[in-house]
Write a protein that holds these residues in place. Structure first.
Motif, PDB file in Angstrom:
ATOM      1  N   PHE A  18      14.777  53.202   8.475  1.00  0.00           N
ATOM      2  CA  PHE A  18      15.085  54.316   9.433  1.00  0.00           C
ATOM      3  C   PHE A  18      13.641  54.745   9.644  1.00  0.00           C
ATOM      4  O   PHE A  18      12.927  54.874   8.733  1.00  0.00           O
ATOM      5  N   ILE A  19      13.405  55.002  10.520  1.00  0.00           N
ATOM      6  CA  ILE A  19      12.106  55.529  10.455  1.00  0.00           C
ATOM      7  C   ILE A  19      12.457  56.867  11.777  1.00  0.00           C
ATOM      8  O   ILE A  19      13.432  57.021  12.438  1.00  0.00           O
ATOM      9  N   ILE A  20      11.478  58.239  11.563  1.00  0.00           N
ATOM     10  CA  ILE A  20      12.056  59.145  11.751  1.00  0.00           C
ATOM     11  C   ILE A  20       9.975  60.009  12.851  1.00  0.00           C
ATOM     12  O   ILE A  20      10.036  59.611  11.794  1.00  0.00           O
ATOM     13  N   GLY A  21      10.486  60.047  14.341  1.00  0.00           N
ATOM     14  CA  GLY A  21       9.301  59.825  14.549  1.00  0.00           C
ATOM     15  C   GLY A  21       8.937  59.429  16.301  1.00  0.00           C
ATOM     16  O   GLY A  21       9.849  58.912  16.865  1.00  0.00           O
ATOM     17  N   ASN A  36       8.371  41.995   6.610  1.00  0.00           N
ATOM     18  CA  ASN A  36       8.640  41.428   5.838  1.00  0.00           C
ATOM     19  C   ASN A  36       9.874  41.196   5.769  1.00  0.00           C
ATOM     20  O   ASN A  36      10.831  41.181   6.113  1.00  0.00           O
ATOM     21  N   GLU A  37       9.659  39.925   5.218  1.00  0.00           N
ATOM     22  CA  GLU A  37      11.028  38.722   6.041  1.00  0.00           C
ATOM     23  C   GLU A  37      12.548  39.465   5.427  1.00  0.00           C
ATOM     24  O   GLU A  37      13.215  39.728   5.748  1.00  0.00           O
ATOM     25  N   LEU A  38      12.282  40.189   3.980  1.00  0.00           N
ATOM     26  CA  LEU A  38      13.361  41.014   3.680  1.00  0.00           C
ATOM     27  C   LEU A  38      14.474  42.086   4.815  1.00  0.00           C
ATOM     28  O   LEU A  38      15.380  42.415   4.670  1.00  0.00           O
ATOM     29  N   VAL A  39      13.123  42.523   5.390  1.00  0.00           N
ATOM     30  CA  VAL A  39      13.490  43.247   6.449  1.00  0.00           C
ATOM     31  C   VAL A  39      14.087  43.032   7.707  1.00  0.00           C
ATOM     32  O   VAL A  39      13.827  41.344   8.613  1.00  0.00           O
ATOM     33  N   LYS A  40      15.932  43.444   7.670  1.00  0.00           N
ATOM     34  CA  LYS A  40      16.272  42.759   9.368  1.00  0.00           C
ATOM     35  C   LYS A  40      16.457  43.497  11.021  1.00  0.00           C
ATOM     36  O   LYS A  40      16.349  42.969  11.705  1.00  0.00           O
ATOM     37  N   LYS A  41      16.246  45.051  10.253  1.00  0.00           N
ATOM     38  CA  LYS A  41      16.428  45.397  11.651  1.00  0.00           C
ATOM     39  C   LYS A  41      15.153  47.278  11.213  1.00  0.00           C
ATOM     40  O   LYS A  41      15.617  47.863   9.913  1.00  0.00           O
ATOM     41  N   VAL A  42      15.127  47.523  12.081  1.00  0.00           N
ATOM     42  CA  VAL A  42      13.700  48.984  11.724  1.00  0.00           C
ATOM     43  C   VAL A  42      14.375  49.711  13.315  1.00  0.00           C
ATOM     44  O   VAL A  42      14.790  49.560  14.037  1.00  0.00           O
ATOM     45  N   TYR A  43      15.301  50.505  12.788  1.00  0.00           N
ATOM     46  CA  TYR A  43      15.422  51.803  13.369  1.00  0.00           C
ATOM     47  C   TYR A  43      14.928  52.743  14.006  1.00  0.00           C
ATOM     48  O   TYR A  43      13.875  53.646  13.025  1.00  0.00           O
ATOM     49  N   LEU A  44      14.631  53.206  15.352  1.00  0.00           N
ATOM     50  CA  LEU A  44      13.385  54.616  14.948  1.00  0.00           C
ATOM     51  C   LEU A  44      14.248  55.471  15.889  1.00  0.00           C
ATOM     52  O   LEU A  44      14.965  55.300  16.474  1.00  0.00           O
ATOM     53  N   THR A  45      13.846  57.121  15.781  1.00  0.00           N
ATOM     54  CA  THR A  45      15.013  58.209  16.443  1.00  0.00           C
ATOM     55  C   THR A  45      13.580  59.172  16.751  1.00  0.00           C
ATOM     56  O   THR A  45      12.616  60.095  15.039  1.00  0.00           O
ATOM     57  N   PRO A  46      13.302  59.217  17.234  1.00  0.00           N
ATOM     58  CA  PRO A  46      13.553  58.672  18.890  1.00  0.00           C
ATOM     59  C   PRO A  46      12.988  57.621  19.114  1.00  0.00           C
ATOM     60  O   PRO A  46      13.248  57.010  19.742  1.00  0.00           O
ATOM     61  N   GLY A  47      11.771  57.203  18.839  1.00  0.00           N
ATOM     62  CA  GLY A  47      11.050  56.536  19.198  1.00  0.00           C
ATOM     63  C   GLY A  47      10.186  56.408  20.936  1.00  0.00           C
ATOM     64  O   GLY A  47      10.482  57.585  21.233  1.00  0.00           O
ATOM     65  N   ASN A  48       9.742  55.656  21.408  1.00  0.00           N
ATOM     66  CA  ASN A  48       9.048  55.893  23.328  1.00  0.00           C
ATOM     67  C   ASN A  48       9.750  54.374  23.385  1.00  0.00           C
ATOM     68  O   ASN A  48      10.136  53.400  22.610  1.00  0.00           O
ATOM     69  N   ALA A  49       9.146  54.337  24.597  1.00  0.00           N
ATOM     70  CA  ALA A  49       9.645  53.033  25.363  1.00  0.00           C
ATOM     71  C   ALA A  49       8.323  51.810  24.517  1.00  0.00           C
ATOM     72  O   ALA A  49       9.720  50.666  24.913  1.00  0.00           O
ATOM     73  N   ARG A  59      15.817  51.279  18.757  1.00  0.00           N
ATOM     74  CA  ARG A  59      15.105  52.766  18.714  1.00  0.00           C
ATOM     75  C   ARG A  59      16.995  53.716  19.374  1.00  0.00           C
ATOM     76  O   ARG A  59      18.173  52.749  19.279  1.00  0.00           O
ATOM     77  N   ILE A  60      17.443  54.830  17.944  1.00  0.00           N
ATOM     78  CA  ILE A  60      18.826  54.827  18.339  1.00  0.00           C
ATOM     79  C   ILE A  60      18.854  56.351  18.074  1.00  0.00           C
ATOM     80  O   ILE A  60      17.905  57.172  18.047  1.00  0.00           O
ATOM     81  N   LYS A  61      19.076  57.137  19.086  1.00  0.00           N
ATOM     82  CA  LYS A  61      19.353  58.755  19.602  1.00  0.00           C
ATOM     83  C   LYS A  61      20.549  58.987  18.376  1.00  0.00           C
ATOM     84  O   LYS A  61      21.800  59.211  18.357  1.00  0.00           O
ATOM     85  N   ILE A  62      19.305  60.266  17.641  1.00  0.00           N
ATOM     86  CA  ILE A  62      20.085  60.843  16.635  1.00  0.00           C
ATOM     87  C   ILE A  62      19.690  62.370  16.824  1.00  0.00           C
ATOM     88  O   ILE A  62      19.120  62.784  16.507  1.00  0.00           O
ATOM     89  N   ASP A  63      20.415  63.193  16.376  1.00  0.00           N
ATOM     90  CA  ASP A  63      19.896  64.565  16.904  1.00  0.00           C
ATOM     91  C   ASP A  63      19.474  65.437  15.157  1.00  0.00           C
ATOM     92  O   ASP A  63      20.291  64.517  14.510  1.00  0.00           O
ATOM     93  N   ILE A  64      18.551  65.007  14.907  1.00  0.00           N
ATOM     94  CA  ILE A  64      17.902  64.928  13.733  1.00  0.00           C
ATOM     95  C   ILE A  64      18.365  66.593  12.525  1.00  0.00           C
ATOM     96  O   ILE A  64      18.435  66.324  11.980  1.00  0.00           O
ATOM     97  N   ASN A  65      18.589  67.321  13.929  1.00  0.00           N
ATOM     98  CA  ASN A  65      18.569  69.218  13.811  1.00  0.00           C
ATOM     99  C   ASN A  65      20.032  68.484  12.806  1.00  0.00           C
ATOM    100  O   ASN A  65      20.794  69.400  12.696  1.00  0.00           O
ATOM    101  N   ASN A  66      21.733  68.113  13.795  1.00  0.00           N
ATOM    102  CA  ASN A  66      22.692  68.371  13.554  1.00  0.00           C
ATOM    103  C   ASN A  66      22.381  67.010  11.666  1.00  0.00           C
ATOM    104  O   ASN A  66      23.158  65.685  11.844  1.00  0.00           O
ATOM    105  N   LYS A  67      22.509  67.862  11.001  1.00  0.00           N
ATOM    106  CA  LYS A  67      22.837  67.244   9.284  1.00  0.00           C
ATOM    107  C   LYS A  67      23.939  66.265   8.992  1.00  0.00           C
ATOM    108  O   LYS A  67      23.726  64.782   8.872  1.00  0.00           O
ATOM    109  N   ASN A  68      25.338  66.129   9.594  1.00  0.00           N
ATOM    110  CA  ASN A  68      26.422  65.942   9.551  1.00  0.00           C
ATOM    111  C   ASN A  68      26.668  64.808  10.811  1.00  0.00           C
ATOM    112  O   ASN A  68      27.064  63.619   9.948  1.00  0.00           O
TER     113      ASN A  68
END
Ligand code: AMP
Ligand code: GLY
Length: 443
Positions: A18-21, A36-49, A59-68
């Motif tokens: 999971f990458i933030i930025g 790396n072949e061990l890596v199946k998925k890389v999620y970015l929040t918010p990422g860009n086009a 890309r996944i939409k998450i408000d990183i300030n909403n801790k829960n």
């Protein structure tokens, strides 16, 4: 001692990262991690086009300030490693929070991020550890600032203490301009980031960027880089976030790098340890090579942009293991970074008007790109409702190429740039001029 031989790597879970930025920096990190072949998925929040053009990335939409919500999503996606790209969430203690929730995190806690979010703290840190840096004065009122500026005979640089999106440094040409800069900072131009002003002796020399991946006790260095901070060719015009870069920096010979390690890098790690700061992330050393030796201009608690885009293609698929080892405090003392024998260069295409006001929303057309050892990492792009790629930032995209030498690198990069079109596109034609042998002949 724990083994980190290739056979033991299969025991490390690194399926979901999971990458933030949202910048070119984070896209290039995602690109290097997914190798790396061990890596199946890389999620970015918010990422860009541009993020979803990268293999395995979503890309996944998450408000990183909403801790829960953040914790819920990280659990839902079974995240094995979190990489925090920008300085603001680090300065706000996001790494501390996620570590308390038992996630593996690459990125320092708030105490380590202070190297970047308080320039006066960083200067005192360097003073205590005898790390070479420009002389400085810390002030919190205009009277004090005036007293120091008036009594000093040396040219000065004026800085807001806190984070200011790269805009908090002024390089005045006269005492009057010094007062003006200090006044505008203290009067709230950067909010609380300007409650303190740092006045610094102006020093001179070429700048280089050195990145140390740290696990709290040990570190390993990435290839060095040189960034072009000024907007205009011949390094003229206003400072920007960076208009292009190249790596490695031939200016830093092995001997000189050893000097930097001895005088700057190792004392920095020791001082962090002395202060019980368990720094697990990257330290970006912004250095100036002066006549009297290397000096620290600034520390950052994140990768540089565009240095990151430039360096990532030189690394092999083991990069993600290094991030994981840093997060776990598990670097070995003889850690090796396997790098390509090629060199790399990056040119940034910006919106007209950057770094000041600019318009966004222009359609980007990309023609036939030579993709052999070339990457395009989007920095500020978005999609229109019908899926067209649009400009969405000052720095729009980074064109990065690798080859045997810098002439070939920049020949390819500029050939690719000719295939990229959007209204108001601007880029410097002289990125890497210091290392392009053919440059002076061409220009
Ligand atoms: P910083 O955000 O602290 O890296 O500063 C931005 C840019 O201002 C640096 O990359 C340098 O080009 C310049 N700069 C900062 N501090 C100094 C200094 N003490 N002397 C000369 N130039 C400086
Ligand atoms: N390239 C300069 C920075 O990332 O701050």
């Amino acid at each position: 001692m724990e083994s980190h031989s290739p056979s033991s790597k299969s025991f490390i879970r690194l399926e979901n990262i999971f990458i933030i930025g949202n910048g070119g920096r984070e896209n290039s990190l995602a690109w290097a991690i997914q190798k790396n072949e061990l890596v199946k998925k890389v999620y970015l929040t918010p990422g860009n086009a541009g993020s979803e053009r990268i293999n395995k990335c979503e890309r996944i939409k998450i408000d990183i300030n909403n801790k829960n919500e953040l914790v819920e999503k990280l659990n839902f996606f079974k995240i094995d490693l979190v990489v925090i790209g920008p300085e603001i969430p680090l300065a706000n203690g996001l790494a501390d929070f996620l570590r308390k929730k038992k996630f593996k995190v690459f990125g320092p806690n708030k105490d380590g991020a202070k190297l970047e979010f308080s320039k006066s703290w960083a200067k005192e840190f360097m003073q205590d550890a005898n790390i070479p840096t420009a002389n400085f004065w810390k002030v919190d009122s205009l009277e004090e600032a005036k007293k120091i500026i008036n009594s000093s005979s040396i040219p000065m640089v004026v800085k807001a203490d806190g984070l200011a999106s790269g805009k908090g440094v002024f390089i005045p040409n006269s005492k009057d301009e010094c007062f003006e800069a200090a006044e505008s900072i203290l009067n709230g131009r950067f909010g609380n980031s300007g409650n303190i002003v740092v006045l610094e002796e102006k020093i001179q020399g070429p700048e280089v960027s050195v990145f140390a991946l740290c696990d709290g006790k040990r570190y390993t260095l990435l290839p060095t880089a040189q960034d072009h901070k000024r907007l205009k060719e011949k390094d003229k015009g206003p400072n920007t976030g960076g208009m292009g870069a190249y790596s490695p920096a031939p200016l830093l010979t092995e001997d000189y790098l050893n000097r930097i390690i001895k005088e700057i890098i190792e004392p920095t790690i020791s001082e962090l340890n002395k202060r019980n700061i368990d720094y697990r992330g990257v330290i970006y050393f912004g250095l100036m090579i002066t006549e009297s030796g290397p000096k620290v201009i600034e520390y950052n608690c994140r990768f540089g942009d565009p240095e990151c885009q430039t360096i990532m293609p030189l690394l092999d698929q083991n990069f993600v293991f290094l991030l994981e080892k840093c997060a776990m405090g598990n670097l070995t003392s003889d850690e090796k970074i396997y790098t390509s024998d090629k060199v790399s260069g990056c040119v940034i295409a910006t919106s007209k008007g950057y770094p000041f006001e600019y318009e966004t929303g222009f359609q980007i057309n990309i023609g036939k790109i030579d993709s052999n050892d070339c990457q395009i990492f989007d920095s500020g792009t978005s999609f229109s409702e019908n899926g067209e790629l649009l400009t969405n930032g000052g720095r729009v995209l980074s064109v990065v190429c690798q080859d045997k030498d810098f002439d070939l690198v920049f020949e390819k990069a500029y050939k690719n740039l000719k295939e990229i079109h959007f209204e108001g596109i601007y880029f410097r034609n002289d990125i890497g001029y210091q290392v392009r042998k053919n440059f002076s002949k061409e220009n």
